[in-house]
Write a protein that holds these residues in place. Structure first.
Motif, short mmCIF file in Angstrom:
data_model
loop_
_atom_site.label_atom_id
_atom_site.label_comp_id
_atom_site.label_asym_id
_atom_site.label_seq_id
_atom_site.Cartn_x
_atom_site.Cartn_y
_atom_site.Cartn_z
N VAL A 128 0.84 -1.20 0.00
CA VAL A 128 0.00 0.00 0.00
C VAL A 128 0.87 1.25 0.00
CG1 VAL A 128 -1.68 1.31 1.35
CG2 VAL A 128 -1.95 -1.14 1.09
N SER A 129 2.01 1.20 0.74
CA SER A 129 2.86 2.38 0.77
C SER A 129 3.45 2.67 -0.61
CB SER A 129 3.98 2.19 1.80
OG SER A 129 5.01 1.40 1.25
N SER A 130 3.67 1.62 -1.39
CA SER A 130 4.15 1.84 -2.75
C SER A 130 3.08 2.58 -3.56
CB SER A 130 4.47 0.49 -3.40
OG SER A 130 5.48 0.63 -4.35
N LEU A 131 1.81 2.20 -3.35
CA LEU A 131 0.71 2.85 -4.06
C LEU A 131 0.62 4.33 -3.65
CD1 LEU A 131 -1.77 2.44 -5.92
CD2 LEU A 131 -3.11 2.04 -3.86
N THR A 132 0.74 4.59 -2.34
CA THR A 132 0.62 5.98 -1.91
C THR A 132 1.78 6.82 -2.44
OG1 THR A 132 1.75 5.45 0.15
CG2 THR A 132 -0.65 5.42 0.20
N SER A 133 2.96 6.20 -2.64
CA SER A 133 4.07 6.97 -3.21
C SER A 133 3.78 7.28 -4.68
CB SER A 133 5.40 6.23 -3.04
OG SER A 133 5.52 5.17 -3.97
N VAL A 134 3.04 6.38 -5.38
CA VAL A 134 2.63 6.70 -6.75
C VAL A 134 1.69 7.89 -6.74
CG1 VAL A 134 1.39 5.86 -8.78
CG2 VAL A 134 2.90 4.33 -7.55
N ALA A 155 1.64 10.25 -4.66
CA ALA A 155 2.44 11.45 -4.40
C ALA A 155 3.07 11.97 -5.69
CB ALA A 155 3.53 11.13 -3.37
N ILE A 156 3.64 11.06 -6.50
CA ILE A 156 4.28 11.49 -7.75
C ILE A 156 3.23 12.04 -8.72
CG2 ILE A 156 5.69 10.77 -9.71
CD1 ILE A 156 7.21 10.79 -7.09
N GLN A 157 2.04 11.40 -8.76
CA GLN A 157 0.99 11.91 -9.64
C GLN A 157 0.56 13.31 -9.21
OE1 GLN A 157 -2.02 8.83 -9.53
NE2 GLN A 157 -1.25 7.94 -11.44
N ALA A 158 0.46 13.51 -7.89
CA ALA A 158 0.11 14.84 -7.40
C ALA A 158 1.19 15.84 -7.78
CB ALA A 158 -0.07 14.80 -5.88
N GLN A 171 0.20 19.72 -7.49
CA GLN A 171 -0.55 19.87 -6.23
C GLN A 171 0.39 19.53 -5.07
OE1 GLN A 171 -3.64 17.09 -7.10
NE2 GLN A 171 -4.88 18.58 -8.20
N VAL A 172 1.12 20.54 -4.59
CA VAL A 172 2.19 20.29 -3.62
C VAL A 172 1.62 19.74 -2.32
CG1 VAL A 172 4.12 21.34 -2.41
CG2 VAL A 172 3.48 22.15 -4.68
N LYS A 173 0.48 20.31 -1.90
CA LYS A 173 -0.13 19.90 -0.64
C LYS A 173 -0.48 18.41 -0.68
CE LYS A 173 -2.05 21.32 3.26
NZ LYS A 173 -1.18 21.71 4.34
N ALA A 174 -1.16 17.99 -1.75
CA ALA A 174 -1.55 16.58 -1.87
C ALA A 174 -0.31 15.69 -1.92
CB ALA A 174 -2.39 16.39 -3.13
N MET A 175 0.72 16.14 -2.65
CA MET A 175 1.95 15.36 -2.73
C MET A 175 2.54 15.12 -1.34
SD MET A 175 5.57 16.38 -4.48
CE MET A 175 6.13 17.27 -3.06
N LEU A 176 2.59 16.22 -0.55
CA LEU A 176 3.17 16.08 0.79
C LEU A 176 2.34 15.14 1.64
CD1 LEU A 176 4.24 19.77 1.44
CD2 LEU A 176 5.74 17.80 1.13
N ASN A 177 1.02 15.25 1.54
CA ASN A 177 0.18 14.36 2.34
C ASN A 177 0.41 12.90 1.99
OD1 ASN A 177 -0.94 16.39 3.83
ND2 ASN A 177 -2.66 16.72 2.43
N TRP A 178 0.46 12.60 0.69
CA TRP A 178 0.69 11.22 0.29
C TRP A 178 2.07 10.74 0.75
CZ3 TRP A 178 -3.16 8.34 -0.40
CH2 TRP A 178 -4.30 8.75 -1.11
#
Lengths: 206, 615
Positions: free
Chosen positions: A78-84, A86-89, A94-101
């Motif tokens: 799942v953490s691999s998915l959330t890092s994806v 982050a890169i998509q954000a 979308q810096v805020k969304a990237m940081l959250n992911w």
């Protein structure tokens, strides 16, 4: 070059906008090639020694509890998915969304590490120490190398989160760093899939 | 002078400690690689003095083991590799028309980790015993059971730290060559030396991590009671041999390929001809690199892997003779009909060809597994690998140094002293090692400190020792040449050999800090020669004159390596606080590097000077 990020908005793929960025991404792919050989050699050593348990020591089948390992695997995948995400954000700027992911990724990474430390702690109590047998030495070396990579990864990504959120923001200098950290995280994840198969599943059946 | 960002520029010693300039890093590699070459050479001379007569007791058996271990380890990891990195750093970016390497900071880090790894290894001489398990450090000889002092710990940690430097250096060259070629410099227009540097870097990338794991495993066994190679607890000593040689065999191609590149450049230049069969040269280089990973078990024919494994590895090994033969014939055909000039550089190159063929022939002999049972661990093997490494690699490095010296330092080495150096070294080399073939066939084992009288070994060993002295003399002549040259004015022309074919000869000697004021446009193979043949004096620029962005110098690579050096001691002697402090220093440097961005600085067009600023 590095001064051009001050004005205007970021290009679509900020990690590849400068030659420095492209070098970093290419260099990191090459580094992961070397890491593949590193883990390949560790796997080979483990495969050569995994049946050398010694008299009276717990075997792989007796030690491993697939439930704990399955939870750890799920967390890391799942953490691999959330890092994806982050890169998509990042690509959508979308810096805020990237940081959250990224924060979620780090939390999941720490969760994985906690489970692994708990697992090692249990094994040692059952008499499966580093110096017990060739099986135990090669087991702790392979899985421990992976764990050390996860630890380095969460510290690295945490440092990036702090830098980007406090001072630097997302620029053509910081974007390649986030991107290669994402590559690193995927690589760790792929290695874990192999560890789950070769160490744990094969330990249960073989 | 710097626009936008003020940057501190150092001078004197601080300049060298903080430099990220690939040309200066090349010189640092040359100086320290040269130093370790002298240390390794001294160890070789002591070995030969011990063996000059039967039952000699010049050194003791333990010291002899240390000498032969440190000679091999030093020559491979601390002399040959850095000397190649010196040439690659100094020349590859110039040959592809680049201003710098892809990762200047990492380049400096690679040098300093190599340097401190090498120093750590050699500190062992003063702390109670150098490593003594051979450069291959086979288990169980290298485990605590049979090697209880700290010697092998120094081997494990010194090579680990030096190996980091080699690995990041390889990645750096790969990224540089892929991403930073000048406009028009397609892969099939790259000079042969750059091609071989490229393939060598790829081999480093895929071979060195195996050594990393092997050294970690041996370290765990020795320092933390691991069982990788501890047979009594289920470990496997043959596993070390596999891991070592899956690194170790590609390593010998890592060493020889750049020498092939140097020879290709030198022979082509001094024959005033295009390199014969350029595409087949490229193909042969790639093929050698590929096959280099398929043959590691030919070092283990006598281990007992069985006839099928031995047969397969035997055939794979013999296959390598094919691309190597292609190269030999291409060099001969390049010379054929050329107007050859026998400069010192070319003498070394021409001397290389037959010498290397001799090493190749004994290589094919050793590849025949049944015959290898006779040759194994005898002086025949010693003769073979010295023919390919000294007769191949070292002659290639000498050739490259004489050829590119003006580009690195702005001064031509003296040709008279150079020729004296060549003939002394070349004759000394063959005297030393040719006779060792016969010593091996007569049954003299390697790595044994004495031999008995009356076995017929006496005269050949005496000849071999005299040859080694001549090689030492040749090296002294080279050093004299360097010293004499250093006092001459720095007046080398851009193209001092007048027949330069590649981009490095289009810029001043030594190259300016920024290499190319304007990135050149490359219109074909042998880019500069092509322009010359069309009557032009210079390359067509691919961009207008403008400010040039440069990376800032940094002390961090040096401090990071010092941290690893300190941590190495801590690990060895179980001083946990020292280990943590050392690793802490290194991690702190990584933290600083991540937090503080390097904006670099700009050199404006009116500041561009002709000559380089170093010497």
């Amino acid at each position: 070059m590095s001064a051009s990020h001050v004005e205007g908005k970021l290009p679509h793929e900020p990690e590849k906008a400068t030659l420095e960025g492209r070098n970093k991404v290419l260099g990191f792919w090459l580094f992961l090639g070397g890491e593949t050989v590193l883990f390949g050699t560790l796997f080979s050593a483990f495969l050569a020694l995994r049946h050398q348990v010694g008299d009276g020591n717990p075997t792989a089948d007796e030690l491993f509890k697939l439930s704990t390992v399955a939870i750890a695997t799920a967390i890391l995948l799942v953490s691999s998915l959330t890092s994806v995400f982050a890169i998509q954000a990042m690509h959508r700027n979308q810096v805020k969304a990237m940081l959250n992911w990224l924060i979620i990724t780090v939390i999941l990474g720490f969760g994985f590490l906690g489970l692994e430390i708990y697992e090692f702690y249990e094994y040692v109590h059952e008499g499966h120490k580093f110096s017990t047998s060739a099986f135990s030495t090669s087991f702790y070396t392979l899985v421990g190398f992976h764990g050390a990579h996860v630890l380095f990864g969460v510290l690295w990504i945490t440092l990036l989160i702090i830098q980007i959120s406090t001072k630097k923001g997302l620029t053509v200098v910081t974007a390649p760093k986030v991107y290669v950290a994402g590559m690193y995280w995927h690589f760790i994840d792929v290695v874990w899939v192999f560890i789950f198969t070769v160490v744990y599943l094969m330990g249960k059946v073989g | 002078m710097a626009h936008g960002h003020a940057v501190k520029r150092y001078s004197g010693l601080m300049d060298w400690l903080t430099t990220v300039d690939h040309k200066k890093i090349g010189i640092l590699y040359l100086i320290s690689g040269g130093f370790f070459f002298l240390v390794g050479g001294l160890e070789a001379l002591l070995i030969r003095i011990q063996l000059w007569k039967p039952l000699n007791d010049f050194v003791g058996a333990d010291t002899y083991n240390e000498l032969l271990t440190m000679h091999g380890t030093t020559m491979i990891f601390l002399a040959a590799m850095p000397l190649l990195f010196a040439l690659m750093n100094a020349i590859v970016p110039l040959q592809i028309g680049a201003r710098d390497v892809a990762f200047p900071f990492v380049n400096a880090l690679g040098f300093w980790t190599f340097f401190f790894g090498g120093v750590l290894l050699n500190v062992s001489w003063f702390t109670g015993g150098a490593p003594d398990a051979g450069w291959t450090s086979y288990a169980p000889l290298s485990t605590t059971t049979f090697s209880s002092d700290h010697g092998v710990d120094y081997y494990v940690l010194g090579l680990q730290i030096a190996g980091i430097g080699t690995l990041v250096g390889g990645i750096n060259f790969l990224a540089t060559i892929i991403n930073m070629r000048a406009p028009g410099m397609s892969f099939m227009r790259m000079p042969m030396f750059t091609w071989t540097a490229f393939i060598t870097s790829a081999l480093i990338l895929f071979a060195f991590p195996a050594l990393t794991v092997g050294l970690v495993a041996l370290m765990f066994d020795r320092l933390f009671s691991g069982n990788f190679f501890e047979v009594s607890n289920g470990g496997n000593a043959v596993l070390w041999e596999h891991i070592f040689w899956i690194f170790g065999h590609p390593e010998v191609y890592i060493l020889i390929l750049p020498a092939f590149g140097v020879i290709s450049e030198v022979i082509s230049t001094f024959s005033r001809k295009r390199l014969f069969g350029y595409s087949s040269m490229v193909f042969a280089t790639v093929l050698i690199g590929f096959l280099g990973f398929m043959v590691w078990a030919h070092h283990m024919f006598t281990v007992g892997l069985g006839p099928v494994a031995n047969a397969l590895f035997s055939i794979a090994t013999m296959l390598i003779a094919v691309p190597t033969g292609i190269k030999i014939f291409n060099w001969l055909f390049t010379m054929w009909g050329g107007s050859i000039r026998y400069t010192t550089a070319n003498l070394f190159a021409v001397g290389f060809v037959p010498t290397f063929v001799m090493g190749g022939v004994t290589g094919v002999m050793l590849a025949a597994a049944p015959a290898d049972f006779q040759y194994h661990d005898s002086y025949f093997v010693v003769a073979h690998f010295h023919y390919v490494i000294v007769g191949g690699l070292i002659l290639g490095i000498f050739s490259g140094l004489f050829y590119w010296w003006p580009k690195m330092f702005g001064r031509m080495l003296h040709e008279g002293w150079g020729k004296l150096c060549f003939w002394t070294f070349f004759i000394g080399f063959h005297l030393t090692f040719f006779v060792q073939h016969f010593l091996g066939l007569m049954g003299m084992p390697r790595r044994v400190w004495q031999y008995l009288d009356g076995l017929g070994f006496n005269n050949l060993n005496l000849i071999s020792t005299i040859g080694a002295m001549l090689m030492g003399l040749g090296t002294v002549f080279f050093i004299i040449n360097v010293i004499i040259t250093a006092f001459k004015p720095r007046d080398a022309a851009n193209d001092p050999w007048e027949d330069g074919r590649t981009l490095e000869w289009t810029i001043s000697s030594p190259a300016p800090e920024y290499n190319f004021a304007q990135t050149p446009l490359v219109r074909g193979y042998d880019a500069y020669w092509k322009e010359k043949m069309e009557g032009k004096k210079a390359m067509t620029p691919a961009e207008p004159l403008g400010p040039i962005h440069m990376p800032s110098p940094s002390i961090l690579p040096f401090v990071m390596s010092v941290g690893l050096f300190i941590a190495g001691f801590g690990l060895m002697y179980h001083w946990h606080i020292v280990t943590i402090a050392g690793l802490g220093i290194t991690l702190l440097c990584m933290f600083l590097r991540s937090v503080y961005d390097d904006h670099g600085f700009h050199i404006e067009p009116d500041e561009l000077q002709d000559k380089g600023v170093k010497g």
